[in-house]
Design an enzyme around this catalytic site. Structure first.
Site, PDB file in Angstrom:
ATOM      1  N   GLY A  14       5.905   8.435   0.868  1.00 41.76           N
ATOM      2  CA  GLY A  14       7.298   7.995   1.595  1.00 41.76           C
ATOM      3  C   GLY A  14       8.206   6.963   0.725  1.00 41.76           C
ATOM      4  CG  HIS A  15       6.319   2.888   0.882  1.00 41.64           C
ATOM      5  ND1 HIS A  15       5.442   3.084   1.075  1.00 41.64           N
ATOM      6  CD2 HIS A  15       6.880   1.844   1.832  1.00 41.64           C
ATOM      7  CE1 HIS A  15       4.084   2.634   1.940  1.00 41.64           C
ATOM      8  NE2 HIS A  15       5.563   1.847   2.708  1.00 41.64           N
ATOM      9  CE1 TYR A  60      -4.488   0.515  -0.112  1.00 43.00           C
ATOM     10  CE2 TYR A  60      -4.062   2.499   0.575  1.00 43.00           C
ATOM     11  CZ  TYR A  60      -4.653   1.631   0.625  1.00 43.00           C
ATOM     12  OH  TYR A  60      -6.106   2.052  -0.899  1.00 43.00           O
ATOM     13  CB  SER A  93       1.210   6.274   7.794  1.00 44.94           C
ATOM     14  OG  SER A  93       0.474   4.693   8.564  1.00 44.94           O
ATOM     15  CB  SER A  94      -0.239   1.891   5.105  1.00 41.51           C
ATOM     16  OG  SER A  94       1.447   1.908   3.808  1.00 41.51           O
ATOM     17  CE  LYS A 108       4.307   6.775  10.262  1.00 44.24           C
ATOM     18  NZ  LYS A 108       3.812   5.192  10.486  1.00 44.24           N
ATOM     19  N   GLY A 110      12.162   4.225   6.435  1.00 42.77           N
ATOM     20  CA  GLY A 110      12.254   5.618   6.667  1.00 42.77           C
ATOM     21  C   GLY A 110      12.338   5.685   9.019  1.00 42.77           C
TER      22      GLY A 110
END
Ligand code: PAF
Length: 283
Positions: free
Chosen positions: A35-36, A31, A184-185, A148, A146
């Site tokens: 970020g990815h 998903y 975020s997913s 995060k 990441g």
């Protein structure tokens, strides 16, 4: 290219390594979001070949957590990953990763027990186990994560050091929505009202950062800034809001000039649990 079997993945990685090329890996649960994308794009600049793994790892979800409803869309992930510079999307099945009789887990010790580890017992054992397996399967030279998931990056650093993985860890900055919400997913779970509320998380981190820049050194007072700011948004359940030493996650009474501090927040807004963090150097 989509690779689904473990043997094909290992064979591909062996051939790439034999040819003298470098492999960058981005482990994900799919998903994919911006970020990815930023991790993949950086890997594509820094490595000859890029593998993005997509696997919703059951081992890192506790009972009653969101494993079953975790968002999944492999077709979309494959497209986004390739557009960003991925050469191989590795999406193994759960049965292949954890066949009947599977028993081995990797425990990284104390660094995985506080904060997220305390609220999600066993979570980091699941993360370290799957990441160790993904490293063996994709054989990367560089692995991209990441910031995060800050505590996760410390867990991976511990894993790499302790198990002698010959892999360079690259931790890249959190990518944020215009209002500061970390990508975020899980953001897709947020109902519109909760989504609006969620911007308080980044504002909280910035308020605590400002208090440090203004001279606050007491950990408890910095934490209080975070609790008060979060509370101002109304109906938010705070799992933790804490300042800690960035390298160790220790929580001293006071910080000193030159310390690297991580501000960590985990909250529940509606039915969604969100985490975020900010690194601050004490002036
Ligand atoms: O950060 C994630 O998405 C996951 O924890 C990871 C590293 C892919 C392991 O499943």
């Amino acid at each position: 290219m989509l690779v689904s079997t473990l043997s094909e993945m290992q064979q591909w990685s062996d051939e790439v390594r034999r040819s003298g090329k470098t492999i960058g890996v981005i482990p994900t649960m799919g998903y994919l979001h911006d970020g990815h994308r930023s991790l993949i794009e950086t890997a594509a600049r820094e490595c000859d070949l890029v593998v993005t793994t997509v696997f919703v790892n059951p081992l890192q979800f506790g009972a009653g957590e969101d494993f079953a409803r975790y968002p999944r869309d492999l077709e979309r992930d494959i497209q986004l990953a390739h557009r960003a510079g991925t050469h191989v999307v590795f999406a193994p099945s759960g049965d292949d990763m954890y066949p009947v009789g599977y028993a081995t887990t990797v425990d990284v010790g104390p660094i995985g027990e506080k904060f997220e580890g305390a609220f999600r017992p066993g979570h980091f054992r699941g993360v370290a186990t799957v990441v160790a397996k993904l490293f063996h399967l994709t054989k990367p030279h560089v692995a991209y994560f990441g910031q995060k998931d800050y505590q996760q990056t410390l867990v991976i650093a511990r894993l790499i050091a302790d198990l002698n993985f010959d892999i360079r860890l690259r931790v890249l900055p959190t990518v944020r929505e215009p209002d500061g919400l970390a990508m975020s997913s899980r953001n897709v779970y947020l109902q519109p009202d909760d989504r609006r509320k969620a911007s308080i998380i980044y504002r909280t981190l910035r308020a605590a950062e400002q208090s440090i820049l203004d001279g606050q050194r007491s950990r408890q007072r910095i934490n209080a800034v975070m609790y008060e700011t979060l509370a101002s948004a109304g109906d938010i359940r705070i799992d933790y809001a804490a300042a800690a030493r960035a390298e160790t996650l220790d929580e001293p009474e006071e910080f000193f000039s030159g310390d690297s501090v991580v501000l960590l927040v985990a909250v529940r807004i509606g039915s969604t649990r969100l985490i975020d963090n900010l690194l601050v150097r004490v002036p």
